[in-house]
Design an enzyme around this catalytic site. Structure first.
Site, PDB file in Angstrom:
ATOM      1  N   THR A   7       0.841  -1.198   0.000  1.00 53.01           N
ATOM      2  CA  THR A   7       0.000   0.000   0.000  1.00 53.01           C
ATOM      3  C   THR A   7       0.874   1.245   0.000  1.00 53.01           C
ATOM      4  O   THR A   7       1.954   1.248   0.585  1.00 53.01           O
ATOM      5  CB  THR A   7      -0.950   0.030   1.222  1.00 53.01           C
ATOM      6  OG1 THR A   7      -1.686   1.261   1.193  1.00 53.01           O
ATOM      7  CG2 THR A   7      -0.213  -0.058   2.544  1.00 53.01           C
ATOM      8  N   ASN A   9      -0.596   3.987   1.061  1.00 52.65           N
ATOM      9  CA  ASN A   9      -1.312   4.794   2.051  1.00 52.65           C
ATOM     10  C   ASN A   9      -0.660   4.562   3.426  1.00 52.65           C
ATOM     11  O   ASN A   9      -0.727   3.462   3.978  1.00 52.65           O
ATOM     12  CB  ASN A   9      -2.789   4.363   2.044  1.00 52.65           C
ATOM     13  CG  ASN A   9      -3.650   5.131   3.017  1.00 52.65           C
ATOM     14  OD1 ASN A   9      -3.245   5.376   4.149  1.00 52.65           O
ATOM     15  ND2 ASN A   9      -4.839   5.495   2.583  1.00 52.65           N
ATOM     16  N   GLY A  11      -1.421   5.618   6.397  1.00 51.76           N
ATOM     17  CA  GLY A  11      -2.359   5.311   7.488  1.00 51.76           C
ATOM     18  C   GLY A  11      -2.639   3.818   7.529  1.00 51.76           C
ATOM     19  O   GLY A  11      -2.591   3.184   8.587  1.00 51.76           O
ATOM     20  N   ASP A  69      -7.621  -3.211  -0.049  1.00 49.63           N
ATOM     21  CA  ASP A  69      -8.482  -2.278  -0.760  1.00 49.63           C
ATOM     22  C   ASP A  69      -9.691  -2.072   0.135  1.00 49.63           C
ATOM     23  O   ASP A  69     -10.276  -3.024   0.648  1.00 49.63           O
ATOM     24  CB  ASP A  69      -8.900  -2.784  -2.140  1.00 49.63           C
ATOM     25  CG  ASP A  69      -9.334  -1.601  -3.008  1.00 49.63           C
ATOM     26  OD1 ASP A  69      -8.474  -0.753  -3.332  1.00 49.63           O
ATOM     27  OD2 ASP A  69     -10.536  -1.487  -3.327  1.00 49.63           O
ATOM     28  N   SER A  70     -10.007  -0.815   0.367  1.00 51.92           N
ATOM     29  CA  SER A  70     -11.032  -0.538   1.364  1.00 51.92           C
ATOM     30  C   SER A  70     -11.794   0.717   0.982  1.00 51.92           C
ATOM     31  O   SER A  70     -11.435   1.418   0.039  1.00 51.92           O
ATOM     32  CB  SER A  70     -10.366  -0.380   2.733  1.00 51.92           C
ATOM     33  OG  SER A  70      -9.234   0.448   2.647  1.00 51.92           O
ATOM     34  N   TYR A 154     -11.692   8.946   6.116  1.00 54.23           N
ATOM     35  CA  TYR A 154     -13.006   9.404   6.561  1.00 54.23           C
ATOM     36  C   TYR A 154     -13.201   9.264   8.075  1.00 54.23           C
ATOM     37  O   TYR A 154     -14.311   9.457   8.573  1.00 54.23           O
ATOM     38  CB  TYR A 154     -14.107   8.609   5.833  1.00 54.23           C
ATOM     39  CG  TYR A 154     -14.137   8.840   4.331  1.00 54.23           C
ATOM     40  CD1 TYR A 154     -14.978   9.807   3.769  1.00 54.23           C
ATOM     41  CD2 TYR A 154     -13.323   8.102   3.462  1.00 54.23           C
ATOM     42  CE1 TYR A 154     -15.011  10.020   2.397  1.00 54.23           C
ATOM     43  CE2 TYR A 154     -13.343   8.300   2.093  1.00 54.23           C
ATOM     44  CZ  TYR A 154     -14.185   9.268   1.566  1.00 54.23           C
ATOM     45  OH  TYR A 154     -14.217   9.481   0.204  1.00 54.23           O
ATOM     46  N   LYS A 175      -9.089   1.826  17.685  1.00 51.76           N
ATOM     47  CA  LYS A 175      -9.562   1.531  16.321  1.00 51.76           C
ATOM     48  C   LYS A 175      -9.096   0.140  15.890  1.00 51.76           C
ATOM     49  O   LYS A 175      -9.829  -0.604  15.244  1.00 51.76           O
ATOM     50  CB  LYS A 175      -9.030   2.601  15.346  1.00 51.76           C
ATOM     51  CG  LYS A 175      -9.419   2.334  13.902  1.00 51.76           C
ATOM     52  CD  LYS A 175      -8.885   3.378  12.943  1.00 51.76           C
ATOM     53  CE  LYS A 175      -9.296   3.052  11.514  1.00 51.76           C
ATOM     54  NZ  LYS A 175      -8.675   3.933  10.520  1.00 51.76           N
ATOM     55  N   HIS A 180     -12.788  -2.525  10.431  1.00 51.07           N
ATOM     56  CA  HIS A 180     -12.879  -3.425   9.271  1.00 51.07           C
ATOM     57  C   HIS A 180     -11.515  -4.060   8.980  1.00 51.07           C
ATOM     58  O   HIS A 180     -11.405  -5.247   8.741  1.00 51.07           O
ATOM     59  CB  HIS A 180     -13.373  -2.614   8.061  1.00 51.07           C
ATOM     60  CG  HIS A 180     -12.655  -1.309   7.842  1.00 51.07           C
ATOM     61  ND1 HIS A 180     -12.439  -0.410   8.867  1.00 51.07           N
ATOM     62  CD2 HIS A 180     -12.053  -0.766   6.751  1.00 51.07           C
ATOM     63  CE1 HIS A 180     -11.765   0.632   8.401  1.00 51.07           C
ATOM     64  NE2 HIS A 180     -11.521   0.436   7.119  1.00 51.07           N
TER      65      HIS A 180
END
Ligand code: ITT
Length: 200
Positions: A7, A9, A11, A69-70, A154, A175, A180
């Site tokens: 990834t 990303n 985060g 993938d989310s 988000y 979290k 998820h």
């Protein structure tokens, strides 16, 4: 075992590395492979996109790869932004631009109709051809305005109903117990442990 987290990303990469701590895997990130370009997300599902990213990275690095993938599905928007979550407000949109667009689209929609969920598909690929998918979801409500500084994407506009705060307001580590991504990673962990047992 060495494994690449496929990834770009940060985060996501941070959460995945934190949750997998304690497993006998040496984790490397794409920061060590800056030349790798992930394939365009042309799939209609999180599963398809995750699979394409994991396979591409396993093939280029020769190492097992785990891709995520989310995205966020909002019921009042018929499941949007969905697979387009990262690019909702445009190709190079920031997290803030994306959630601000979402809040504009939901303007006037009452709280009890602002339900939705994060979904995560994790794909694990090895060069020799193994492909596995693990999935998780996380139910919540879209806030009317952003709150909190933690997390990414988000998170500032996603309320966890049982806690009454947004994901960005949760305490450290909270979290990673309920998201998820945490649920999908738990299944991945079980898979790795079972596989290790079979081998030994
Ligand atoms: P890679 O493809 O490099 O993994 P990306 O950010 O482009 O990174 P996705 O296409 O899977 O990844 O987009 C996921 C988007 O969904 C992400 O950018 C966030 O906006 C959102 N998202 C996913 N998981 C999230 C989470 O835990 N909290 C908040 N937003 C999340």
């Amino acid at each position: 075992m060495k494994m690449v987290i496929a990834t770009k990303n940060r985060g996501k990469a941070r959460e995945i590395a934190d949750i997998l701590k304690g497993l006998p895997i040496e984790i490397v990130t794409l920061e060590e492979y800056p030349a790798i370009v992930l394939p365009p997300e042309t799939g209609e599902t999180f599963r398809e996109n995750a699979r394409a990213k994991a396979r591409a990275v396993a093939e280029v690095t020769g190492l097992p790869a785990l891709a995520d993938d989310s995205g966020l599905e909002v019921d009042a928007l018929e499941g949007r932004p969905g697979v387009r979550s990262a690019r909702y407000a445009g190709e190079n949109a920031t997290d803030r631009e994306n959630y601000e667009l979402l809040l504009r689209e939901l303007k006037g929609v009452p709280l009890h109709e602002r339900g939705g969920r994060f979904r995560c598909a994790l794909a694990y690929a090895e060069l020799e051809g193994i492909d596995e998918i693990f999935e998780g979801s996380f139910e919540g409500v879209i806030a009317e305005s952003p709150e909190g500084e933690g997390g990414f994407g988000y998170d500032p506009v996603f309320i966890v109903p049982e806690k009454g705060v947004t994901v960005a307001e949760l305490g450290p580590g909270e979290k990673d117990k309920i998201s998820h991504r945490a649920k999908a990673l738990f299944l991945f962990r079980e898979f790795l442990i079972a596989r290790q047992k079979k081998k030994s």
